[in-house]
Design an enzyme around this catalytic site. Sequence first.
Site, PDB file in Angstrom:
ATOM      1  N   ALA A  14       0.854  -1.225   0.346  1.00 15.96           N
ATOM      2  CA  ALA A  14       0.311   0.200  -0.070  1.00 15.96           C
ATOM      3  C   ALA A  14       0.826   1.135   0.125  1.00 15.96           C
ATOM      4  O   ALA A  14       0.738   2.090  -0.837  1.00 15.96           O
ATOM      5  CB  ALA A  14      -1.466   0.099   1.266  1.00 15.96           C
ATOM      6  N   ALA A 139      -1.785   5.498   4.227  1.00  8.94           N
ATOM      7  CA  ALA A 139      -1.327   5.135   2.017  1.00  8.94           C
ATOM      8  C   ALA A 139      -2.574   5.997   0.949  1.00  8.94           C
ATOM      9  O   ALA A 139      -2.490   6.292   0.013  1.00  8.94           O
ATOM     10  CB  ALA A 139      -0.775   3.815   1.798  1.00  8.94           C
ATOM     11  N   LYS A 190       4.223   5.292  17.630  1.00 13.62           N
ATOM     12  CA  LYS A 190       2.879   5.639  17.624  1.00 13.62           C
ATOM     13  C   LYS A 190       2.279   4.255  17.289  1.00 13.62           C
ATOM     14  O   LYS A 190       1.296   3.947  17.131  1.00 13.62           O
ATOM     15  CB  LYS A 190       3.519   6.765  16.616  1.00 13.62           C
ATOM     16  CG  LYS A 190       3.448   6.047  15.175  1.00 13.62           C
ATOM     17  CD  LYS A 190       2.423   5.887  14.367  1.00 13.62           C
ATOM     18  CE  LYS A 190       2.552   5.030  12.728  1.00 13.62           C
ATOM     19  NZ  LYS A 190       1.233   4.233  12.159  1.00 13.62           N
ATOM     20  N   SER A 253      -6.329   3.488  10.975  1.00 14.92           N
ATOM     21  CA  SER A 253      -5.152   2.464  11.460  1.00 14.92           C
ATOM     22  C   SER A 253      -5.146   1.556  11.508  1.00 14.92           C
ATOM     23  O   SER A 253      -5.525   0.586  12.521  1.00 14.92           O
ATOM     24  CB  SER A 253      -4.406   3.961  12.256  1.00 14.92           C
ATOM     25  OG  SER A 253      -3.626   2.530  12.882  1.00 14.92           O
ATOM     26  N   LYS A 272      -3.627  -8.024   7.687  1.00 14.83           N
ATOM     27  CA  LYS A 272      -3.625  -7.054   7.550  1.00 14.83           C
ATOM     28  C   LYS A 272      -2.080  -6.871   8.517  1.00 14.83           C
ATOM     29  O   LYS A 272      -2.160  -6.716   9.572  1.00 14.83           O
ATOM     30  CB  LYS A 272      -4.583  -5.828   8.667  1.00 14.83           C
ATOM     31  CG  LYS A 272      -5.694  -5.488   7.588  1.00 14.83           C
ATOM     32  CD  LYS A 272      -5.421  -5.144   6.573  1.00 14.83           C
ATOM     33  CE  LYS A 272      -6.761  -4.426   5.749  1.00 14.83           C
ATOM     34  NZ  LYS A 272      -7.034  -3.634   4.530  1.00 14.83           N
TER      35      LYS A 272
HETATM   36  N1  NDP Z   1       0.092   1.946   4.422  1.00 15.82           N
HETATM   37  C1  NDP Z   1       0.272   2.887   4.944  1.00 15.82           C
HETATM   38  O1  NDP Z   1      -0.487   3.589   5.553  1.00 15.82           O
HETATM   39  C2  NDP Z   1       1.474   3.564   5.782  1.00 15.82           C
HETATM   40  C3  NDP Z   1       2.532   2.513   5.661  1.00 15.82           C
HETATM   41  N2  NDP Z   1       3.823   2.667   6.494  1.00 15.82           N
HETATM   42  C4  NDP Z   1       4.775   1.487   6.234  1.00 15.82           C
HETATM   43  O2  NDP Z   1       5.684   1.520   4.885  1.00 15.82           O
HETATM   44  C5  NDP Z   1       5.556  -0.529   5.360  1.00 15.82           C
HETATM   45  C6  NDP Z   1       4.727  -0.765   4.652  1.00 15.82           C
HETATM   46  O3  NDP Z   1       3.955  -0.557   4.664  1.00 15.82           O
HETATM   47  P1  NDP Z   1       2.414  -1.145   3.650  1.00 15.82           P
HETATM   48  O4  NDP Z   1       3.015  -0.479   2.129  1.00 15.82           O
HETATM   49  O5  NDP Z   1       1.025  -0.393   4.026  1.00 15.82           O
HETATM   50  O6  NDP Z   1       2.905  -2.516   4.354  1.00 15.82           O
HETATM   51  P2  NDP Z   1       1.590  -3.998   3.467  1.00 15.82           P
HETATM   52  O7  NDP Z   1       1.131  -4.963   3.732  1.00 15.82           O
HETATM   53  O8  NDP Z   1       0.565  -3.026   2.125  1.00 15.82           O
HETATM   54  O9  NDP Z   1       2.292  -3.680   1.872  1.00 15.82           O
HETATM   55  C7  NDP Z   1       3.782  -4.638   2.158  1.00 15.82           C
HETATM   56  C8  NDP Z   1       4.602  -5.263   1.319  1.00 15.82           C
HETATM   57  O10 NDP Z   1       5.890  -5.296   1.437  1.00 15.82           O
HETATM   58  C9  NDP Z   1       6.272  -6.198   0.302  1.00 15.82           C
HETATM   59  N3  NDP Z   1       7.528  -7.368   0.977  1.00 15.82           N
HETATM   60  C10 NDP Z   1       7.189  -8.239   1.956  1.00 15.82           C
HETATM   61  N4  NDP Z   1       8.130  -8.741   2.447  1.00 15.82           N
HETATM   62  C11 NDP Z   1       9.228  -8.723   1.572  1.00 15.82           C
HETATM   63  C12 NDP Z   1      10.293  -8.659   1.430  1.00 15.82           C
HETATM   64  N5  NDP Z   1      11.200  -9.482   2.128  1.00 15.82           N
HETATM   65  N6  NDP Z   1      11.229  -8.075   0.538  1.00 15.82           N
HETATM   66  C13 NDP Z   1      10.712  -7.123  -0.611  1.00 15.82           C
HETATM   67  N7  NDP Z   1       8.972  -7.266  -0.518  1.00 15.82           N
HETATM   68  C14 NDP Z   1       8.624  -7.728   0.812  1.00 15.82           C
HETATM   69  C15 NDP Z   1       4.955  -7.080  -0.005  1.00 15.82           C
HETATM   70  O11 NDP Z   1       5.126  -7.239  -1.246  1.00 15.82           O
HETATM   71  P3  NDP Z   1       4.436  -8.860  -0.893  1.00 15.82           P
HETATM   72  O12 NDP Z   1       2.922  -8.452  -2.133  1.00 15.82           O
HETATM   73  O13 NDP Z   1       4.265  -9.763  -2.442  1.00 15.82           O
HETATM   74  O14 NDP Z   1       3.665 -10.018   0.043  1.00 15.82           O
HETATM   75  C16 NDP Z   1       4.104  -5.585  -0.176  1.00 15.82           C
HETATM   76  O15 NDP Z   1       4.264  -5.707  -1.218  1.00 15.82           O
HETATM   77  C17 NDP Z   1       5.813  -0.176   6.810  1.00 15.82           C
HETATM   78  O16 NDP Z   1       6.668  -0.581   7.913  1.00 15.82           O
HETATM   79  C18 NDP Z   1       4.443   1.237   7.397  1.00 15.82           C
HETATM   80  O17 NDP Z   1       4.757   0.488   8.645  1.00 15.82           O
HETATM   81  C19 NDP Z   1       4.552   3.858   6.477  1.00 15.82           C
HETATM   82  C20 NDP Z   1       3.838   5.145   6.184  1.00 15.82           C
HETATM   83  C21 NDP Z   1       2.077   4.719   5.790  1.00 15.82           C
HETATM   84  O1  13P Z   2       2.189   5.155   9.387  1.00 18.36           O
HETATM   85  C1  13P Z   2       1.094   5.307   9.140  1.00 18.36           C
HETATM   86  C2  13P Z   2      -0.299   6.353   9.203  1.00 18.36           C
HETATM   87  O2  13P Z   2       1.108   7.396   9.536  1.00 18.36           O
HETATM   88  C3  13P Z   2      -0.403   3.976   8.745  1.00 18.36           C
HETATM   89  O3  13P Z   2      -0.517   3.787   9.756  1.00 18.36           O
HETATM   90  P1  13P Z   2      -0.813   1.972   9.631  1.00 18.36           P
HETATM   91  O4  13P Z   2       0.193   1.400   9.994  1.00 18.36           O
HETATM   92  O5  13P Z   2      -1.767   1.837  11.257  1.00 18.36           O
HETATM   93  O6  13P Z   2      -1.745   1.433   9.073  1.00 18.36           O
END
Ligand code: NDP
Ligand code: 13P
Length: 326
Positions: A14, A139, A190, A253, A272
């Site tokens: 995401a 996201a 957080k 969140s 999730k």
């Molecule tokens: N979502 C949000 O609103 C926000 C998220 N974040 C941070 O971003 C980070 C990612 O979160 P988010 O994108 O939401 O999570 P998701 O669960 O949506 O996606 C995680 C992604 O990481 C990939 N992944 C998992 N393991 C690996 C690996 N070993 N090597 C490469 N890619 C991998 C997954 O691949 P696959 O699809 O193949 O499983 C997937 O595409 C977290 O640390 C989160 O805290 C920060 C701000 C906002």
């Molecule tokens: O980091 C985020 C907002 O700033 C996203 O929050 P969550 O990972 O709890 O969904």
Amino acid sequence: MTAFQSIAVIGAGAWGTALAMVAARAGRSVTLWARNAEHATRIASTRDNPRLPGVRLAPDIVVTSDPAIAARADMLLIATPAQHLRGAVNMLASHLAKHIPVVACAKGIEHGTHKFMTDVIAEAAPHAQPAILSGPSFADDVARGLPTAVTLAASDEALASSLVQALGSPTFRPYHSTDIRGVEIGGAAKNVLAIAVGISVGRKLGASAQAALTTRGFAELTRLGRALGARSETLTGLSGLGDLILSCSSPQSRNFALGLALGRGEQPPAGKLAEGEFTAPVLIELGASQNIELPVSEAVASILSGRSTIDAAISGLMTRPFKAEE
Ligand SMILES: NC(=O)C1=CN([C@@H]2O[C@H](COP(=O)(O)OP(=O)(O)OC[C@H]3O[C@@H](n4cnc5c(N)ncnc54)[C@H](OP(=O)(O)O)[C@@H]3O)[C@@H](O)[C@H]2O)C=CC1
Ligand SMILES: O=C(CO)COP(=O)(O)O
């Protein structure tokens, strides 16, 4: 004219997908790297990522599973989960140009090593320039172009400012900083605190408890931050208090939603990512190593590990010895 014309986003979840949209809106040429080749091909052809449903990927974003293609960019954004950031940077390291900025966009602390994300980057790609992007930013909101402000920190102020120029747009407003550690602590802590507040809301403890837990959570985030050298303006800024307020007040969140389910005695949402679950035990170890009390985070860690029931943890927090507010 920015020094960084092309940007690769590593991790097509995401957040990676939303950041690819941010970079495209800022006028950069963008590559989104997914670890799974089939997944990459599907996103490239449908322009839709099931990890961020309802968002249409901008037409110019290239989607690949080839790390060599992604590593050709002028700067990288790493948006994998925190515990997989080292693996992702290791995979890219041999392809990277010297001094390329590698921006951690994950929120967490590495298990076992207790390292923050930019330290992991510095170890896995010693010739790169680590940076961190964090702040209140869902996201889905970001991908849709809703107004968002975050903090982007690098040890060199000029670099942090150039990275902001490369990513910023009228809908995405990064503020630059050199307080890397302060930004990292806010994002990691957080998530744990959002689980605590979610639990209290799920348990129907009331709006007063929600405000009290968020505030005492901020007190512990600040205590740990100060001990680790963070600046107070960072802790009270977007990546600290800002993200805490967002994550402790909205079921959008995933960390708050996990707490909400636990508090209601329901099964947590399946599939999730809630980083706080992984950060809680490391945060506690880090606090102990610094002699810093983190009672709210400890309560979360003990509930998640099954060492405590929710009711015992709440009672434990409420019956701690009275003390001065600090
Ligand atoms: N979502 C949000 O609103 C926000 C998220 N974040 C941070 O971003 C980070 C990612 O979160 P988010 O994108 O939401 O999570 P998701 O669960 O949506 O996606 C995680 C992604 O990481 C990939 N992944 C998992 N393991 C690996 C690996 N070993 N090597 C490469 N890619 C991998 C997954 O691949 P696959 O699809 O193949 O499983 C997937 O595409 C977290 O640390 C989160 O805290 C920060 C701000 C906002
Ligand atoms: O980091 C985020 C907002 O700033 C996203 O929050 P969550 O990972 O709890 O969904």
